[in-house]
Motif scaffolding. Sequence first.
Motif, PDB file in Angstrom:
ATOM      1  N   ALA A  18     106.918  26.223  -1.208  1.00 47.00           N
ATOM      2  CA  ALA A  18     107.434  27.574  -0.999  1.00 47.00           C
ATOM      3  C   ALA A  18     106.380  28.442  -0.324  1.00 47.00           C
ATOM      4  CB  ALA A  18     107.865  28.189  -2.321  1.00 47.00           C
ATOM      5  N   SER A  19     105.139  28.358  -0.803  1.00 46.16           N
ATOM      6  CA  SER A  19     104.049  29.146  -0.223  1.00 46.16           C
ATOM      7  C   SER A  19     103.772  28.740   1.212  1.00 46.16           C
ATOM      8  CB  SER A  19     102.790  28.995  -1.080  1.00 46.16           C
ATOM      9  OG  SER A  19     101.705  29.701  -0.514  1.00 46.16           O
ATOM     10  N   ASN A  20     103.635  27.443   1.434  1.00 44.75           N
ATOM     11  CA  ASN A  20     103.309  26.974   2.783  1.00 44.75           C
ATOM     12  C   ASN A  20     104.459  27.212   3.755  1.00 44.75           C
ATOM     13  OD1 ASN A  20     103.239  24.481   4.893  1.00 44.75           O
ATOM     14  ND2 ASN A  20     101.156  25.116   4.337  1.00 44.75           N
ATOM     15  N   TYR A  69     109.647  40.443   3.376  1.00 48.59           N
ATOM     16  CA  TYR A  69     108.408  41.204   3.234  1.00 48.59           C
ATOM     17  C   TYR A  69     108.481  42.499   4.048  1.00 48.59           C
ATOM     18  CZ  TYR A  69     107.530  39.680   7.983  1.00 48.59           C
ATOM     19  OH  TYR A  69     107.647  39.479   9.332  1.00 48.59           O
ATOM     20  N   GLU A  70     107.533  43.378   3.776  1.00 53.05           N
ATOM     21  CA  GLU A  70     107.238  44.521   4.624  1.00 53.05           C
ATOM     22  C   GLU A  70     105.727  44.585   4.824  1.00 53.05           C
ATOM     23  OE1 GLU A  70     108.718  48.030   2.778  1.00 53.05           O
ATOM     24  OE2 GLU A  70     110.835  47.600   3.230  1.00 53.05           O
ATOM     25  N   TRP A  81     111.882  38.529  -3.424  1.00 56.92           N
ATOM     26  CA  TRP A  81     111.248  37.257  -3.768  1.00 56.92           C
ATOM     27  C   TRP A  81     112.152  36.054  -3.503  1.00 56.92           C
ATOM     28  CZ3 TRP A  81     106.446  36.037  -4.054  1.00 56.92           C
ATOM     29  CH2 TRP A  81     105.487  36.995  -4.401  1.00 56.92           C
ATOM     30  N   LEU A  82     113.443  36.203  -3.644  1.00 57.56           N
ATOM     31  CA  LEU A  82     114.334  35.083  -3.322  1.00 57.56           C
ATOM     32  C   LEU A  82     114.247  34.739  -1.841  1.00 57.56           C
ATOM     33  CD1 LEU A  82     117.530  35.806  -5.444  1.00 57.56           C
ATOM     34  CD2 LEU A  82     115.783  34.044  -5.819  1.00 57.56           C
ATOM     35  N   ALA A  83     114.166  35.773  -0.988  1.00 58.86           N
ATOM     36  CA  ALA A  83     114.014  35.520   0.447  1.00 58.86           C
ATOM     37  C   ALA A  83     112.650  34.925   0.756  1.00 58.86           C
ATOM     38  CB  ALA A  83     114.218  36.820   1.227  1.00 58.86           C
TER      39      ALA A  83
END
Length: 479
Positions: A148-150, A159-160, A171-173
């Motif tokens: 998920a992170s990578n 995000y913004e 967070w789901l996106a």
Amino acid sequence: MFGLEALDLARIQFAFTVSFHILFPAITIGLASFLAVLEGLWLKTHDNTYRDLYHFWSKIFAVNFGMGVVSGLVMAYEFGTNWSRFSDFAGAVTGPLLTYEVLTAFFLEAGFLGVMLFGWNRVGRGLHFFATVMVAVGTLISTFWILASNSWMQTPQGYEIVDGRIIPVDWLAVIFNPSFPYRLAHMAIAAFVATAFFVGASAAWHLLRGRDNPAIRRMLSMAMWMALIVAPIQAVVGDAHGLNTLEHQPAKIAAIEGHWENVGDEPSPLILFGIPDMKEERTKYAIEIPYLGSLILTHSLDRQIPALKSFPPEDRPNSLIVFWSFRIMVALGMLMIFVGLWSAWLRWRGGLYTNRLFLRLVMCMGPAGLIAMLAGWFTTEIGRQPWVVYGLMRTANASSNHSVGQLTITLVLFVVVYFLLFGTGFGYMMRLVRKGPKTHEGDDTPHGGPGQKRTPARPLSAADEGTEEGHKDSLREVN
């Protein structure tokens, strides 16, 4: 150092440490699930061959798990030491994701690992099997969060940017970003395939040396069933992953294909062989198949694949590296599919355990899954360049302000320590593999080994055979 800049050395250092590290989690993921299957089959069938295989591979799992934990800690520190500006920019996303991995996967694995390795005759069979399953689930949860992170770094969303820093707003996106499902499936399957060929190569090695017993045959049989089923699935998942990459990272696809420009409306060819030259902006000695590039990459004959010249030079990945790393991955993948199909034919003909040419090929294919996985990661990560967070932050802006001398010294130290430490660990693991499983057919009494009554409950006892044998060898040398 060799005319390299500090940024180059920082990238090489991280690539070196992560390449070492990824080998251990891959085998850990596969072996954990393999152990769960072995114990489940033993509980269902009461066939002690499965129990003997469980004890054998649990020792190798323990050594591999330990090396994976140690090598992973180094990478966590590198984010702060070598890539502090990246951590400052994107830490609000990557930090929590890695924290979730620790709170869910690592704690789950650590909580049940002791029961799994040392509780064979200390807890009930049901509880021990539950512990093994929980360790296997923990490895897959760890894969979930790491990917998920990578994947977010590859296809960021949710995000913004506030005051020059990324702030997560959904967070789901963030987690379920566009490339995540494909990359998660691709990595998990790669771990299973790599483990299957590791197990299969071990069995083939013993069979070629005349050690033919039910446990060795069962190892080969299960490994080849996995190869036959999973390797073709990996090809399908890889194709879907490629279509997703074409949509979200077209420059990476252009670099992978070494494709510099399109001609009119003609479909794009597939370049089988060539040497992409980034300075001359062409692929030398190219061997092309007309139309096939469009057919494979777009699933049509009326669409073209992206061309490198359509991107600014500063936004192009290094085509030479990803062109060949991708082809190494694909070639090994096709060879693994071939081995799986050949095993099915030999199984039908009754020669799976006796065809020496096949067994030699399986033995040589032992590291194939790991090599293919490394090649795939090189393709993914180098193909993302020059971005560390795709489209948002360039790699050149992500590194810490270290000198060439500092990075040279630490890189040399890493290379020396890693080869000494993990080389020793790998050699010990191979020593365990060469010993092969002990078999005690029809005997349910304890025979030593992890967690059994005649073995002390110390961490190293999870791989006690090698240490005891090594002690005997030392005594023989002294005498």
